[in-house]
Write a protein that holds these residues in place. Structure first.
Motif, PDB file in Angstrom:
ATOM      1  N   ALA A 100       0.793  -1.223   0.000  1.00  0.00           N
ATOM      2  CA  ALA A 100       0.000   0.000   0.000  1.00  0.00           C
ATOM      3  C   ALA A 100       0.829   1.278   0.000  1.00  0.00           C
ATOM      4  O   ALA A 100       0.340   2.337  -0.387  1.00  0.00           O
ATOM      5  CB  ALA A 100      -0.956   0.008   1.200  1.00  0.00           C
ATOM      6  N   GLY A 101       2.082   1.197   0.433  1.00  0.00           N
ATOM      7  CA  GLY A 101       2.922   2.378   0.426  1.00  0.00           C
ATOM      8  C   GLY A 101       3.508   2.696  -0.936  1.00  0.00           C
ATOM      9  O   GLY A 101       4.121   3.759  -1.120  1.00  0.00           O
ATOM     10  N   GLY A 110      -6.667   9.500  -0.739  1.00  0.00           N
ATOM     11  CA  GLY A 110      -6.622   8.193  -0.105  1.00  0.00           C
ATOM     12  C   GLY A 110      -7.633   7.210  -0.650  1.00  0.00           C
ATOM     13  O   GLY A 110      -7.908   6.185  -0.029  1.00  0.00           O
ATOM     14  N   TYR A 111      -8.181   7.486  -1.833  1.00  0.00           N
ATOM     15  CA  TYR A 111      -9.131   6.566  -2.446  1.00  0.00           C
ATOM     16  C   TYR A 111      -8.401   5.618  -3.392  1.00  0.00           C
ATOM     17  O   TYR A 111      -7.465   6.022  -4.089  1.00  0.00           O
ATOM     18  CB  TYR A 111     -10.210   7.333  -3.213  1.00  0.00           C
ATOM     19  CG  TYR A 111     -10.986   8.294  -2.353  1.00  0.00           C
ATOM     20  CD1 TYR A 111     -11.658   7.846  -1.221  1.00  0.00           C
ATOM     21  CD2 TYR A 111     -11.052   9.641  -2.662  1.00  0.00           C
ATOM     22  CE1 TYR A 111     -12.374   8.724  -0.422  1.00  0.00           C
ATOM     23  CE2 TYR A 111     -11.758  10.534  -1.872  1.00  0.00           C
ATOM     24  CZ  TYR A 111     -12.421  10.069  -0.749  1.00  0.00           C
ATOM     25  OH  TYR A 111     -13.118  10.933   0.043  1.00  0.00           O
ATOM     26  N   PRO A 112      -8.807   4.348  -3.446  1.00  0.00           N
ATOM     27  CA  PRO A 112      -8.100   3.384  -4.300  1.00  0.00           C
ATOM     28  C   PRO A 112      -8.233   3.728  -5.775  1.00  0.00           C
ATOM     29  O   PRO A 112      -9.321   4.053  -6.252  1.00  0.00           O
ATOM     30  CB  PRO A 112      -8.788   2.049  -3.960  1.00  0.00           C
ATOM     31  CG  PRO A 112     -10.103   2.416  -3.377  1.00  0.00           C
ATOM     32  CD  PRO A 112      -9.908   3.734  -2.690  1.00  0.00           C
ATOM     33  N   VAL A 113      -7.113   3.667  -6.510  1.00  0.00           N
ATOM     34  CA  VAL A 113      -7.097   3.926  -7.947  1.00  0.00           C
ATOM     35  C   VAL A 113      -6.181   2.900  -8.614  1.00  0.00           C
ATOM     36  O   VAL A 113      -5.442   2.176  -7.954  1.00  0.00           O
ATOM     37  CB  VAL A 113      -6.587   5.359  -8.273  1.00  0.00           C
ATOM     38  CG1 VAL A 113      -7.534   6.413  -7.739  1.00  0.00           C
ATOM     39  CG2 VAL A 113      -5.187   5.573  -7.721  1.00  0.00           C
ATOM     40  N   ARG A 167      -1.546   7.018   6.117  1.00  0.00           N
ATOM     41  CA  ARG A 167      -0.456   7.212   5.153  1.00  0.00           C
ATOM     42  C   ARG A 167       0.264   8.504   5.512  1.00  0.00           C
ATOM     43  O   ARG A 167      -0.369   9.533   5.710  1.00  0.00           O
ATOM     44  CB  ARG A 167      -0.969   7.277   3.727  1.00  0.00           C
ATOM     45  CG  ARG A 167       0.176   7.377   2.696  1.00  0.00           C
ATOM     46  CD  ARG A 167      -0.344   7.524   1.279  1.00  0.00           C
ATOM     47  NE  ARG A 167       0.749   7.644   0.329  1.00  0.00           N
ATOM     48  CZ  ARG A 167       1.202   6.671  -0.451  1.00  0.00           C
ATOM     49  NH1 ARG A 167       0.632   5.480  -0.399  1.00  0.00           N
ATOM     50  NH2 ARG A 167       2.190   6.867  -1.287  1.00  0.00           N
ATOM     51  N   THR A 168       1.580   8.425   5.586  1.00  0.00           N
ATOM     52  CA  THR A 168       2.388   9.601   5.892  1.00  0.00           C
ATOM     53  C   THR A 168       2.866  10.258   4.606  1.00  0.00           C
ATOM     54  O   THR A 168       2.801   9.686   3.512  1.00  0.00           O
ATOM     55  CB  THR A 168       3.607   9.223   6.742  1.00  0.00           C
ATOM     56  OG1 THR A 168       4.530   8.469   5.936  1.00  0.00           O
ATOM     57  CG2 THR A 168       3.200   8.392   7.956  1.00  0.00           C
TER      58      THR A 168
END
Length: 216
Positions: A100-101, A110-113, A167-168
């Motif tokens: 995920a990073g 932060g939405y899945p693409v 997420r940073t």
């Protein structure tokens, strides 16, 4: 059982049905302001509890049982039997937490693409942007173990004590527990005491989403 836990459970139930707190109250046939933040504290500053009648109407309107609500109060419900990769229901994007990073999996919000996600079939979830992550590592044991799948809702309200995915700005993605959030900082805890906790300035965080389900 804490006052905040009851209200958090109602907020989670609303989010899972794609509703605001007001929308949930309206769906249950209650005054639309019944669950507003201003109604959760009395004029004397003391915490107010929703009535058992209100909770019963909400459960009836959403088709949920008291056991489901109790799970929400405790912090995290498990997926019903039959949920998982082979189940029937809505398809939700799935990747491993370790992936995920990387670049190309999330947009700036932060939405899945992108087309690199796998999929998992789950019961209907109200948030159209919900996604799933497969846990890796030991930092969230004993609550989440290596290989568990968690479902994350960008729309769900986040409160102290919730399990979250963060997420940073450096691109790190981690699953932790939100211990404290102030106007300047966020404090995150690993549920496994053998792993470190973290503290970030708010500008260091790109986004933070709440974990609403887990398959274990």
């Amino acid at each position: 059982m804490r006052h905040d836990d009851i209200w958090r459970a109602l907020d989670a139930l609303a989010a899972e049905h794609g509703l605001s707190a007001s929308g949930l109250a309206r769906k249950a046939g209650l005054d639309p302001t019944a669950f507003n933040p201003s109604k959760r504290i009395g004029a004397d500053g003391r915490a107010r509890w929703p009535s058992t009648e209100s909770v019963a109407k909400v459960l009836n309107a959403t088709g949920r049982g008291i056991e489901d609500f109790a799970s929400l109060v405790s912090g995290l419900p498990a997926l019903p039997r039959g949920g998982g990769r082979g189940g029937v229901g809505r398809r939700v994007p799935l990747i491993g937490l370790a992936q995920a990073g990387g670049e190309g999996y999330f947009d700036d919000g932060g939405y899945p693409v992108g087309g690199s996600w796998d999929e998992i079939s789950l019961p209907e979830i109200g948030d159209p942007n919900a996604y799933a992550l497969e846990i890796s590592g030991e930092s969230m044991e004993p609550v989440f173990r290596d290989g568990d799948v968690v479902v994350v809702s960008p729309a769900a309200p986040v409160r102290r004590g919730d399990r979250v995915v963060v997420r940073t700005q450096k691109g790190e993605v981690m699953a932790k527990e939100l211990r404290r959030q102030s106007a300047k900082r966020i404090e995150l805890a690993s549920l496994n005491p053998e792993h470190p906790s973290y503290s970030f300035e708010l500008p260091e965080i790109t986004w933070m989403h709440r974990i609403i389900w887990a398959s274990q």
